[in-house]
Design an enzyme around this catalytic site. Structure first.
Site, PDB file in Angstrom:
ATOM      1  N   CYS A   2     -21.520  -8.292 -15.847  1.00  0.00           N
ATOM      2  CA  CYS A   2     -21.344  -9.666 -15.636  1.00  0.00           C
ATOM      3  C   CYS A   2     -19.669  -9.830 -15.340  1.00  0.00           C
ATOM      4  O   CYS A   2     -19.177  -9.809 -16.281  1.00  0.00           O
ATOM      5  CB  CYS A   2     -21.765 -10.506 -16.766  1.00  0.00           C
ATOM      6  SG  CYS A   2     -21.416 -12.190 -16.359  1.00  0.00           S
ATOM      7  N   GLU A 114     -23.916 -11.266  -8.659  1.00  0.00           N
ATOM      8  CA  GLU A 114     -24.000 -10.204  -8.338  1.00  0.00           C
ATOM      9  C   GLU A 114     -23.774  -9.653  -6.881  1.00  0.00           C
ATOM     10  O   GLU A 114     -24.393 -10.520  -6.202  1.00  0.00           O
ATOM     11  CB  GLU A 114     -25.176  -9.421  -9.143  1.00  0.00           C
ATOM     12  CG  GLU A 114     -24.735  -7.843  -9.508  1.00  0.00           C
ATOM     13  CD  GLU A 114     -23.656  -7.604 -10.019  1.00  0.00           C
ATOM     14  OE1 GLU A 114     -22.525  -7.393  -9.595  1.00  0.00           O
ATOM     15  OE2 GLU A 114     -23.667  -7.835 -11.521  1.00  0.00           O
TER      16      GLU A 114
END
Length: 271
Positions: A2, A114
């Site tokens: 993350c 992402e």
């Protein structure tokens, strides 16, 4: 992993969702659609109030800095690198094991970003041709629109160059726990793929479902084996993902337009 996420919920909304008993209005943050390492972020934690006579833990909404600085660090420079802790090793890594045992938190988010390398670039890489990869960002979030509760750790670091009464004498920093990405189908997948989180990236933030919030935040739970049982991934099929504008790749860009769902990946970044 993350490395970027979005957090736009109001503190009073978060206080209601997580049954927060204490938060300071002066710690209110503006909605942030491009949260990057070293920024200040919201964290939910259970901890006794400072200077309070009652020693019981109180559910608080606090403002922390993303990028954990261990208490024994000589400087805070390591924090920008310690934004993620792996669930497989968090109980044994020197930088995280003490926080894992006693200082756990929830980092609320709308979802996380992402990046996937475009199909054309992957083909060039396979041919051995060097080219700067053009990556398509995806936004990953709960399919039902609920808060994305990321498991986190927090830590205190004392800046010994400052006097005790200096407002920046203590740093409170945090890290996001990550786990292996789901290989099962997304609840809602983009047309043409990717069809699972693992096809986007091999890691994902550990999302805590509401039934685990109290146990995760409870500072009385300190046994590593007991705590590791809370690191199981959430049930599959709770998430969706969709392509968003590549403008999010620049940390200087910020605004709700970064969450715009694209009908298809931008040109040159097809999955």
């Amino acid at each position: 992993m993350c490395g970027r996420y979005a957090s736009s919920r109001r503190p009073d909304d978060l206080a209601g969702i997580f049954e927060v008993e204490k938060w300071e209005p002066q710690e209110t943050l503006e909605p942030d659609y491009n949260v990057a390492p070293t920024k200040e972020v919201y964290a939910v934690l259970d901890r006794p109030l400072k200077d309070a006579e009652d020693p019981r833990p109180v559910r608080q909404l606090r403002k922390l800095r993303w990028g954990l600085v261990p208490s024994w660090a000589k400087s805070p420079e390591s924090g920008a690198r310690m934004i993620n802790a792996r669930v497989e090793t968090v109980h044994e890594k020197p930088a995280y094991r003490r926080a894992f045992a006693a200082r756990r938190c929830i980092l609320p988010a709308d979802g996380y970003y992402e990046w996937v390398t475009g199909k054309q670039e992957r083909e060039l890489e396979a041919e051995g041709k060097k080219k700067r990869p053009r990556k398509q960002p995806y936004f990953v979030l709960p399919a039902d629109g609920s808060v994305f509760a990321m498991a986190g750790l927090y830590e205190f670091w004392r800046d010994r160059t400052l006097p005790d009464d200096h407002p920046q004498a203590w740093w409170v920093t945090c890290s996001v726990l990550t786990t292996e990405a789901e290989t099962t189908p997304l609840a809602v997948a983009p047309a043409g793929g990717p069809y699972s989180l693992a096809e986007i990236h091999p890691r994902m933030p550990l999302m805590l479902t509401p039934d685990r919030w109290d146990a995760w935040l409870d500072p009385a739970r300190t046994d590593p084996d007991d705590l590791r049982a809370l690191l199981a991934p959430p049930p599959p099929g709770l998430m969706r993902a969709y392509p968003v504008p590549t403008a999010v790749s620049n940390v200087r860009n910020n605004g709700p337009e970064l969450l715009k769902e694209l009908a298809a990946p931008e040109e040159g970044t097809l999955f």
